[in-house]
Design an enzyme around this catalytic site. Sequence first.
Site, PDB file in Angstrom:
ATOM      1  N   THR A 192     -27.464  80.528  91.980  1.00 14.05           N
ATOM      2  CA  THR A 192     -27.167  81.689  92.804  1.00 14.05           C
ATOM      3  C   THR A 192     -27.242  81.290  94.267  1.00 14.05           C
ATOM      4  OG1 THR A 192     -27.816  83.968  93.361  1.00 14.05           O
ATOM      5  CG2 THR A 192     -29.582  82.463  92.702  1.00 14.05           C
TER       6      THR A 192
ATOM      7  N   HIS B  90     -42.362  79.724  82.761  1.00 13.69           N
ATOM      8  CA  HIS B  90     -43.556  78.895  82.589  1.00 13.69           C
ATOM      9  C   HIS B  90     -43.988  78.797  81.128  1.00 13.69           C
ATOM     10  CE1 HIS B  90     -46.593  76.451  84.197  1.00 13.69           C
ATOM     11  NE2 HIS B  90     -46.986  77.194  85.220  1.00 13.69           N
TER      12      HIS B  90
END
Length: 474
Positions: free
Chosen positions: A392, A444
Amino acid sequence: MARWEFKLPDIGEGVTEGEIVAWLVKPGDVVKEDQPMIEVMTDKATVTITAPKSGTVVETRGKVGEVVAVHAVLLVFELGGGAAVSAAPHAGGAGTNGHATVKDDGPAATAVGDIKEHLPGMGGGGTGAGVREGVGVREGGGVRESVGSGASTGGGAGGGMQGYFNEKPLATPATRKLARDMSVDLRRVPPSGRGYGDARRVTRTDVEGFTRAPSRISTPEPTLARASAPAHAPVSIVHGPLEERIPFAGMRRKISQRMAQSTHTAAHFTFVEECDVTALKALRARLRAPAEAAGVKLSFLPFIVKATVAALKKHPMLNTALDESTNELVFRKYFHIGIATATEAGLMVPVVKDADRKSVLDVARDIDRLSNEARSGKAKLDDLQGSTFTITSLGAQGGLFATPIINFPEVAILGVHQMKQKPVVKDGQIVIGDVMLLSLSFDHRIVDGHIGAAFAYEIIGYLENPDRLWLEMT
């Protein structure tokens, strides 16, 4: 004259419901056969449904933003005297005003307009629609089913609801996925959401409340339990002067759902680092003229795509996805790079397929074509799905840095920010360099911090020394 009910057709692909995005006709309108009547958005595409017969619209059912099930009545027509209809009246005989109401369950009710492969913008009044699912279209399907009304007995989960059972519950695809993830049988969840007619829809809050109710019927726990998003009551804003209200529907609501799904599912952490792109800027300057001669507008983004692909090959964990239904980590050995693109309808993510097999010029051509088609509302469905990693960039408006939201179910996203001239140290000397920050967000649950950092520095290494791209290119 006879009245005839038109129902939401079964458009296949496992679609069981759709969201009303725009009404193109209103009661009293005289429509001709094949005239567009309504736009409905499903998980697969935005669909324009056309009139299978000529007649006068007597009634429209459902508001913009409402989710309706396949085979639910959308419109009631008053057919002209010359229309041939083969159907039986309602049990009550003649309808109101002496009109016989015709129920048509035959082929006419499955007549569908074009399934748009392009995704128009959602105008100020919700008069168009698109799909991201940033944001792309959700892949996969499901078992085609006829959805019933689902009796609602009031109240929440528990409180005497243990015996509740609805053979055909009505729920959105996102709610169904949440129920699967939490091993909840939707048929046993009392619905509270607005559906269509007398039907009630099972909401996310219903599913989450069902898991906490002491009277819930036990179901096997998943192998890896995942915490759900905290439930909260819908916020109601009191009407006031100088306000305008438009339906929160279509693509904007789809983006909202996808962003919430990502933030409530992936355990985000973000890594930010500087990148000296002085050499990359010089390389682009040298190549702009030959690129323009080949009909290609050369930006920095194709180089960033190629650097990202090269880094993904060295860190394949970043090109994975977690299949939560099987608790398997899926290593994708292809490189489909999503390019987040701002459009009037909202953020969309067209995909450069097989970016590893394409030259910088080919990638530049793809980015230019895909972004133009997305902004003009002509993006093809196939171009909006299948990404394995997303980039992005806000270009000149990129700011210092940000924390991009992962394009779920991917495990990472790269944010590219504004390029600025800053003092940098080279060979012990302070010189002016072109510097930008890269922000990378990781899931994560899948990606450890040191792996994410190593991946970031791999991309930075290619961008600071772009000649390596040519040296290692396959």
